[in-house]
Scaffold this active site. Structure first.
Site, short mmCIF file in Angstrom:
data_model
loop_
_atom_site.label_atom_id
_atom_site.label_comp_id
_atom_site.label_asym_id
_atom_site.label_seq_id
_atom_site.Cartn_x
_atom_site.Cartn_y
_atom_site.Cartn_z
N LYS A 96 54.29 35.85 38.77
CA LYS A 96 53.59 34.50 39.39
C LYS A 96 52.78 33.76 38.13
O LYS A 96 52.58 34.24 37.04
CB LYS A 96 52.55 35.08 40.18
CG LYS A 96 51.45 35.94 39.81
CD LYS A 96 50.84 36.84 40.88
CE LYS A 96 49.97 37.96 40.43
NZ LYS A 96 49.20 38.77 41.36
N ARG A 156 42.02 41.61 51.84
CA ARG A 156 42.45 40.04 51.37
C ARG A 156 43.65 39.90 52.42
O ARG A 156 43.49 39.52 53.44
CB ARG A 156 43.02 40.02 49.89
CG ARG A 156 42.93 38.74 49.35
CD ARG A 156 43.12 39.02 47.67
NE ARG A 156 44.16 39.42 47.36
CZ ARG A 156 44.55 39.62 46.16
NH1 ARG A 156 44.15 39.26 45.11
NH2 ARG A 156 45.71 40.39 45.81
N TYR A 179 28.57 20.25 19.72
CA TYR A 179 27.86 19.85 21.06
C TYR A 179 26.67 20.57 21.23
O TYR A 179 26.50 21.54 21.22
CB TYR A 179 28.62 19.82 22.04
CG TYR A 179 29.92 18.68 22.22
CD1 TYR A 179 29.29 17.34 22.06
CD2 TYR A 179 31.07 19.20 22.30
CE1 TYR A 179 30.41 16.43 22.05
CE2 TYR A 179 32.33 18.14 22.27
CZ TYR A 179 31.98 16.92 22.19
OH TYR A 179 32.73 15.81 22.20
N MET A 203 36.78 20.38 23.47
CA MET A 203 38.05 20.31 24.19
C MET A 203 39.41 20.61 22.96
O MET A 203 40.34 21.36 23.17
CB MET A 203 38.36 18.87 24.90
CG MET A 203 39.65 18.78 25.40
SD MET A 203 39.86 17.21 26.15
CE MET A 203 38.45 16.92 27.51
C1 LIG Z 1 49.45 40.02 40.96
C2 LIG Z 1 49.91 41.09 41.75
C3 LIG Z 1 50.24 42.37 40.78
C4 LIG Z 1 50.29 42.58 39.56
O1 LIG Z 1 49.28 43.06 39.07
P1 LIG Z 1 48.92 43.41 37.56
O2 LIG Z 1 47.46 43.82 37.49
O3 LIG Z 1 49.03 42.08 36.81
O4 LIG Z 1 49.85 44.44 37.25
C5 LIG Z 1 50.98 43.41 41.95
N1 LIG Z 1 50.91 43.21 43.27
C6 LIG Z 1 50.36 42.18 43.85
C7 LIG Z 1 50.31 42.19 45.28
C8 LIG Z 1 49.70 41.19 43.06
O5 LIG Z 1 48.98 40.06 43.61
#
Ligand SMILES: *Cc1c(COP(=O)(O)O)cnc(C)c1O
Length: 374
Positions: free
Chosen positions: A35, A130, A264, A312
């Site tokens: 992802k 969640r 800055y 930046m």
């Molecule tokens: C992102 C995610 C993972 C992977 O988690 P890591 O900590 O990066 O290994 C696994 N399962 C779900 C549901 C996730 O959202």
């Protein structure tokens, strides 16, 4: 002209890290989590490099569609599933596997009458609070799905650990117990069937620290990229190799007088005449804006401290320890010899955000030993 800021994505290291996943979860099928543009490493690049994976996991429907459009044939799980009928149609049209975590989704699936196969992961909420059905809702959600002509194959079951990166917190064990209790009746009923539901619990921290979480499938994300999921160590301590290195170069060198201020808001003041280097990297590239004074940076492989604010496009370092450093010299922001985990600590964040945060203008160079000339 090429941008001075670039990231090297080391595909050999990626393969090595897959082997580490296999070492810790020798009997599990592996669903690499790619992802968020594969945690900043490039969705298609990482999917192409891992084509032997049993499946991939993405968060959103459009990430799965992108993989299919590019010709990726592996199974693909959409972890957030769909939240409206258009997304469900896209899942069906692209043969994506969806997570089903809510009654809203169940209603949409039941309303879709025409036959079109879809395989799913039913998600149980064991404490992350969640996504997912409560354990008390599990049996009825399962039964409703079982009655849907849309659903193909066994209904797989998953949950997600909320605190697996804390090796001393027993929350993970409680979640795993609750999950196993929740599905025990189902698995008992399926004992004599040829097709049974498969289970998945573990993310990277689960794979490395909680053997109880290893089920039919594991879902490694961060560890594949060579990064430790635990805040108190680096990937190296788990034999992982960093996949991403972030580099740039010195574009100016100057000596300031005592009392001169840098950057800055002039947050850094020279206590004595000081030789400084300006590096072409900034938050516009994904270098963390909150990196503190003293954050280590390698100039020609030697550590120097960050001074003043990150802007930046540029940062400033103290070159007192490197009298010979000059314009054009190479700079490492993180990589093999400078753990991204440490940069995250200096920036009050986690390495996940640093890897994900690399921006479009950073050139990506792929490194693959087998494809380079010797
Ligand atoms: C992102 C995610 C993972 C992977 O988690 P890591 O900590 O990066 O290994 C696994 N399962 C779900 C549901 C996730 O959202």
């Amino acid at each position: 002209m090429t941008s001075p800021a670039y990231a090297v994505v080391n595909l050999e290291a990626l393969q090595h890290n897959m082997q580490i996943v296999r070492k810790y979860a020798p009997n599990a099928k592996i669903m690499p989590v790619i992802k968020a543009n594969a945690y900043g490493h490039g969705l298609l690049r990482i999917a192409s490099a891992l084509q032997s994976a049993d499946a991939f996991a993405v968060a959103r429907v459009d990430e799965g569609v992108q993989l299919r459009k590019a010709g990726i044939k592996n199974k693909i799980t959409v972890l957030e599933g769909f939240s409206n009928i258009n997304e469900l149609e896209a899942i069906l049209a692209n043969r994506l596997d969806t997570v089903v975590h809510s009654f809203n989704q169940l209603n949409l699936i039941e309303a879709r009458k025409e036959l079109k196969a879809c395989s799913i992961w039913l998600k149980v909420d064991t404490g992350m609070n969640r996504l997912g059905f409560n354990p008390t809702e599990f049996a009825s959600a399962y039964q409703r799905l079982k009655c849907c002509p849309l659903i193909q194959g066994p209904i797989n079951v998953m949950t997600h650990l909320a605190n697996a990166d804390d090796k001393h917190d027993t929350t993970s064990l409680k979640q795993i117990d609750l999950f196993n209790q929740t599905i025990s009746t189902l698995l008992e009923e399926q004992r004599l069937e040829t097709e049974r539901s498969e289970c998945s619990i573990a993310n990277s921290a689960g794979i490395l620290a909680w053997t109880e979480s290893l089920a039919d499938w594991v879902r490694p994300g961060i560890m594949l990229y060579g990064i430790s999921p635990f805040p108190d160590c680096t990937g190296k301590q788990w034999q992982l190799k960093p996949v991403m290195g972030l580099y740039s170069r010195l574009i100016a060198v100057k000596t300031l007088d005592e009392g001169d201020k840098v950057g800055y808001s002039g947050t850094w003041t020279c206590k004595k005449p000081t030789r400084l280097g300006i590096i072409a990297i900034g938050y516009g590239d994904g270098y963390p804006r909150h990196a503190k004074e003293g954050t280590p940076i390698l100039v020609n492989g030697l550590r120097v401290p960050l001074i003043g604010r990150v802007s930046m496009d540029m940062i400033t370092v103290d070159l007192e320890s490197q009298p010979n450093a000059k314009v054009g010299d190479s700079v490492t922001l993180w990589g093999d010899d400078l753990a991204i985990e440490n940069i995250a600590i200096y920036s009050d964040t986690i390495p996940y955000t640093l890897a994900c945060g690399i921006t479009q203008r950073v050139r990506i160079i792929e490194y693959n030993e087998s494809s380079t000339d010797h």
